[in-house]
Design a protein around this motif. Structure first.
Motif, PDB file in Angstrom:
ATOM      1  N   CYS A   1      -6.807   3.016   2.319  1.00 23.78           N
ATOM      2  CA  CYS A   1      -6.412   3.599   1.023  1.00 23.78           C
ATOM      3  C   CYS A   1      -7.163   2.873  -0.094  1.00 23.78           C
ATOM      4  O   CYS A   1      -7.250   1.644  -0.085  1.00 23.78           O
ATOM      5  CB  CYS A   1      -4.894   3.440   0.857  1.00 23.78           C
TER       6      CYS A   1
ATOM      7  N   CYS B   1      -7.297  -0.713   1.212  1.00 21.41           N
ATOM      8  CA  CYS B   1      -6.276  -1.294   2.083  1.00 21.41           C
ATOM      9  C   CYS B   1      -6.916  -1.708   3.413  1.00 21.41           C
ATOM     10  O   CYS B   1      -7.611  -0.900   4.046  1.00 21.41           O
ATOM     11  CB  CYS B   1      -5.171  -0.269   2.343  1.00 21.41           C
TER      12      CYS B   1
ATOM     13  N   CYS C   1       0.343   3.264   3.802  1.00 17.52           N
ATOM     14  CA  CYS C   1       0.814   2.715   5.076  1.00 17.52           C
ATOM     15  C   CYS C   1       1.960   1.727   4.887  1.00 17.52           C
ATOM     16  O   CYS C   1       2.532   1.238   5.861  1.00 17.52           O
ATOM     17  CB  CYS C   1      -0.336   2.041   5.830  1.00 17.52           C
TER      18      CYS C   1
ATOM     19  N   HIS D   1      -5.542  -2.057   6.136  1.00 22.06           N
ATOM     20  CA  HIS D   1      -4.834  -1.454   7.265  1.00 22.06           C
ATOM     21  C   HIS D   1      -5.169   0.031   7.433  1.00 22.06           C
ATOM     22  O   HIS D   1      -5.348   0.509   8.544  1.00 22.06           O
ATOM     23  CB  HIS D   1      -3.315  -1.624   7.090  1.00 22.06           C
ATOM     24  N   CYS D   2      -5.262   0.768   6.303  1.00 20.97           N
ATOM     25  CA  CYS D   2      -5.463   2.213   6.414  1.00 20.97           C
ATOM     26  C   CYS D   2      -6.644   2.740   5.589  1.00 20.97           C
ATOM     27  O   CYS D   2      -6.952   3.923   5.641  1.00 20.97           O
ATOM     28  CB  CYS D   2      -4.191   2.966   6.042  1.00 20.97           C
TER      29      CYS D   2
ATOM     30  N   CYS E   1       0.853  -1.192   0.000  1.00 22.77           N
ATOM     31  CA  CYS E   1       0.000   0.000   0.000  1.00 22.77           C
ATOM     32  C   CYS E   1       0.891   1.246   0.000  1.00 22.77           C
ATOM     33  O   CYS E   1       1.852   1.326   0.766  1.00 22.77           O
ATOM     34  CB  CYS E   1      -0.885  -0.004   1.254  1.00 22.77           C
TER      35      CYS E   1
HETATM   36 ZN   LIG Z   1      -2.656   1.026   3.697  1.00 21.14          ZN
END
Ligand SMILES: [Zn+2]
Length: 305
Positions: free
Chosen positions: A74, A69, A58, A71-72, A55
Motif C-alpha cells: 500500500c 507498506c 492490511c 507487508h502489502c 496500514c
Molecule cells: Zn499493508
C-alpha cells in the motif's frame, strides 16, 4: 486584557523584609523544601509501539516514513493519510467524552509574559502547573480562570527541581484537575485556548507554533503528559517524572532568575557578574544548570580575542 490583570499583586521591593506574591506571605529568611512527588497515573493502553502507524489495507504496522507498506505494498501517502484521519477522529472522541476542559485551564500572566496553566491534583491538593520561564525575573504573577475571568489566589511557588516547570497550590471549588500520565505521547492531543475563551482539544502538530507557553499536551484519555515550555514542539516537558518540587521564596526566585536573564545579555563588567553568579546558592539543580551554562558562556567570551 483588563480582566486578566485584575487582582494582580505586586511583589514587594527587594529591600523590604516582608513580601507577597500571590497571597503567599512568609517572613524572610527561611527556605522550605517540599519533596512532594507527583502521583503518577500510568495508563497502559496508549503505550503503543512508538512511531509505527497501521496500514489501512492490511492493518499491519508500517513506518510513517515508508514509501510503501512492507507487508502489502500500500502506498506510503495512503498509510499516512489514514493515520492522520484516525488521529483527528480520536481527538474528536476525546472532546466529546470530556467537553468541560475550561474548568481545568487557567490564564497565567506575569510582567514577563502570558501563558496558560493546567489544574492537576496531588495528595488532595490542587495545583496549577505551568512553565517556569513565565515567572523568570517577574515581579507580579496572576492566575485567572479561563471560564469566568475570576482571579485565582495561590499559596506558594514550587519549582520542579530538574526542569522548566512550576506548580502553584490553589484552593478552588470549581477547578477540575486533570490526571497526570507518564504514558506515551503518541496520539496525544492539545488543549487550545481560543481568543474567545473557548477551550478545545486539537490534534498534535496543528498550529503548534501558535500555542501559548504552558499549554498541556494530553493523551487520548485526556491525561496530562507534557507541558509546552516554549513555542515549539521540542519545548514540551514531561510532567510525570519530576523528582521533587521545591517550595521557594518568590523574592529569592525573582532575584536569581533576574540575574540569569541579566547574565544572558551584553554585560560591561563580566568579572562582577561572574562573582555574583558563582556566589549564588541556586534554589534548584535546574537553576544551577542554567547558571553553569551562562558562566561558561561569559568565560568563553572573555577568552576570545
Ligand atoms: Zn499493508
Amino acid at each position: 486584557m483588563g480582566e486578566i490583570f485584575r487582582g494582580s499583586r505586586q511583589l514587594a521591593k527587594e529591600d523590604e523584609r516582608d513580601y507577597t506574591w500571590g497571597r503567599w506571605q512568609q517572613p524572610g529568611g527561611t527556605m522550605r523544601r517540599a519533596a512532594a512527588i507527583l502521583t503518577l497515573a500510568i495508563l497502559g493502553c496508549f503505550a503503543q509501539a512508538a512511531e509505527l502507524i497501521p496500514c489501512p489495507d492490511c492493518e499491519q504496522l508500517a513506518s510513517p516514513r515508508a514509501v510503501m507498506c512492507p507487508h502489502c505494498g500500500c502506498p506510503g501517502d495512503a498509510i499516512r493519510a489514514a493515520s492522520a484521519n484516525a488521529e483527528s477522529q480520536a481527538v474528536m472522541e476525546a472532546q466529546r467524552k470530556a467537553p468541560d476542559f475550561g474548568s481545568s485551564l487557567v490564564w497565567v500572566t506575569s510582567d514577563r509574559g502570558e501563558g496558560v496553566g493546567v489544574c492537576i491534583q496531588s495528595a488532595s491538593q490542587l495545583y496549577v502547573v505551568t512553565a517556569q520561564n513565565l515567572l523568570a525575573g517577574a515581579q507580579s504573577l496572576t492566575l485567572v480562570k479561563v471560564t469566568n475571568g475570576e482571579s485565582l489566589p495561590y499559596t506558594a511557588i514550587e519549582l520542579a527541581s530538574d526542569r522548566d516547570l512550576v506548580r502553584l497550590p490553589v484552593i478552588s471549588t470549581n477547578l477540575l484537575p486533570l490526571t497526570v500520565s507518564s504514558g506515551s505521547t503518541a496520539g496525544m492531543a492539545l488543549i487550545h485556548v481560543a481568543s474567545n475563551n473557548t477551550v478545545a482539544l486539537v490534534a498534535p502538530n496543528s498550529e503548534i507554533g501558535k500555542l501559548p507557553t504552558g499549554t498541556p499536551f494530553l493523551d487520548l484519555a485526556t491525561n496530562v503528559v507534557q507541558i509546552l515550555a516554549a513555542a515549539n514542539p521540542n519545548g514540551a516537558i514531561d510532567l510525570a517524572s519530576v523528582p521533587s518540587w521545591v517550595s521557594v521564596q518568590p523574592l529569592t526566585y525573582r532575584i536569581q532568575t533576574a540575574l540569569l536573564l541579566e547574565a544572558r545579555k551584553d554585560h560591561n563588567d563580566p568579572a562582577a557578574l561572574l562573582k555574583r553568579l558563582t556566589e549564588t546558592a541556586w534554589l534548584t539543580p535546574f537553576l544551577t544548570e542554567q547558571a553553569v551554562r551562562v558562566i561558561g558562556e561569559i568565560r568563553r567570551e572573555g577568552d576570545s580575542p
